[in-house]
Enzyme design. Structure first.
Site, short mmCIF file in Angstrom:
data_model
loop_
_atom_site.label_atom_id
_atom_site.label_comp_id
_atom_site.label_asym_id
_atom_site.label_seq_id
_atom_site.Cartn_x
_atom_site.Cartn_y
_atom_site.Cartn_z
N LYS A 65 0.82 -1.21 0.00
CA LYS A 65 0.00 0.00 0.00
C LYS A 65 0.86 1.26 0.00
O LYS A 65 0.35 2.36 0.01
CB LYS A 65 -0.91 0.01 1.24
CG LYS A 65 -1.77 -1.21 1.38
CD LYS A 65 -2.95 -1.16 0.41
CE LYS A 65 -3.67 -2.48 0.43
NZ LYS A 65 -4.66 -2.63 -0.58
N ARG A 66 2.15 1.09 0.10
CA ARG A 66 3.03 2.27 0.18
C ARG A 66 4.07 2.22 -0.93
O ARG A 66 5.25 2.42 -0.69
CB ARG A 66 3.72 2.29 1.55
CG ARG A 66 2.74 2.50 2.68
CD ARG A 66 3.44 2.35 4.01
NE ARG A 66 4.75 3.02 4.01
CZ ARG A 66 5.67 2.79 4.94
NH1 ARG A 66 5.46 1.93 5.89
NH2 ARG A 66 6.82 3.43 4.88
#
Ligand code: GLU
Length: 293
Positions: A266-267
């Site tokens: 997610k990053r």
């Protein structure tokens, strides 16, 4: 069933939908090490079937980032090999043959349910057990069974296009497998997943089918991937069986999380290999990071 190949054959199967991040890199590094330690062959397969998200520039960046990190492969889109082509977009005929076998055997059925229910099928469903303990699941929802025909019904269709096709699971069946990373795994059809999509009405084979067809055709002996795909492995084992194919061994790697428990996928921005490289990190320094993260 064909006899298993003697040599270890592993694969890297990235989807070219963005930049590779540290989480991908660790899984791919494990795949590379396992193939190298077994004196085996590693394959790069470009999983570019999701035409809405796959981008040629991402595929080129992926290849370059993997090489920069120190990973090498013996077969792939850039180096060729006898089991090619190594881009899924060039392998339609193989998926189509598998669809036909499943149809003729009464294993799949056409489904006219809504688009929303089908959204997740082309890409691999990466589960995310987030910091709050809840499961944010990219997975397809358990199908209600609205279009499921009577057992044994064989759909009459010459072409898959125009309707979605689902694989019929046996509700309550337990699917067990040994995982050399995660240990003994067990899932129940109808509870952990339902009748899953194998082909979309826009004529795109779903991830589950394309992955099985390719891993079998490329004679992969061990699949190394993230633990978020364990439930997909259970589905894929059903497809191997339905197609009379020999399943490979499985090795699911733990997912990298940050301090808040968020999966690193997610990053992608801050921890993409590109960004780390631009910050001046060397490949050994990047490899050391996944021990720390
Ligand atoms: N292309 C899939 C992904 O990147 C591959 C999953 C797999 O290794 O089977 O998520």
């Amino acid at each position: 069933m064909t006899a298993p190949p003697k040599e270890y054959r592993g694969r890297l199967a990235p989807s070219p939908t963005g930049l590779l991040h540290l989480g991908h890199a660790r899984t791919f590094w494990s795949a590379y090490e396992r193939a190298r330690d077994a004196d085996g062959v590693l394959i790069l397969r470009d999983e570019d079937l999701d035409t809405q998200r796959a981008r040629a520039d991402c595929a080129a960046a992926m290849t370059e980032d993997l090489r920069w990190l120190g990973i090498s492969w013996q077969e792939g889109p850039d180096v060729g090999g006898v089991f090619g082509p190594y881009r899924q977009s060039e392998r339609y005929g193989l998926y189509r043959d598998a669809w036909e076998r499943l149809r003729a055997g009464g294993r799949i059925y056409p489904c006219s349910c809504s688009r929303r229910e089908l959204a997740a099928s082309v890409s691999a469903p990466h589960e995310d057990e987030g910091a709050r303990g809840g499961v944010q699941d990219d997975d397809e929802p358990i199908y209600t069974g609205r279009c499921r025909p009577a057992a044994g019904a064989v759909a009459k269709a010459r072409e898959p296009a125009g309707v979605n096709w689902r694989f019929r699971v046996s509700d309550g069946e337990q699917i067990r497998f040994k995982d050399s990373g995660a240990g003994d795994e067990s899932y129940v059809a109808g509870r952990d997943f339902g009748d899953f999509v194998v082909w979309r009405r826009d004529d795109v084979p779903a991830y589950q089918l394309a992955c099985v067809v390719d891993d079998a055709a490329m004679r992969i002996t061990e699949v190394v991937r993230g633990a978020d795909l364990l439930k997909s492995t259970a589905r894929q084992i059903l497809l191997y069986r339905a197609l009379g194919l020999m399943p490979p061994g499985w090795h699911h790697c733990p997912l990298l999380r940050d301090r808040t428990g968020q999966r690193l996928a997610k990053r992608t921005d801050a921890l993409s290999l590109r960004a780390l490289r631009e910050r001046g990190l060397t490949p050994p320094e990047v490899r050391a990071m996944w021990q720390r993260e």
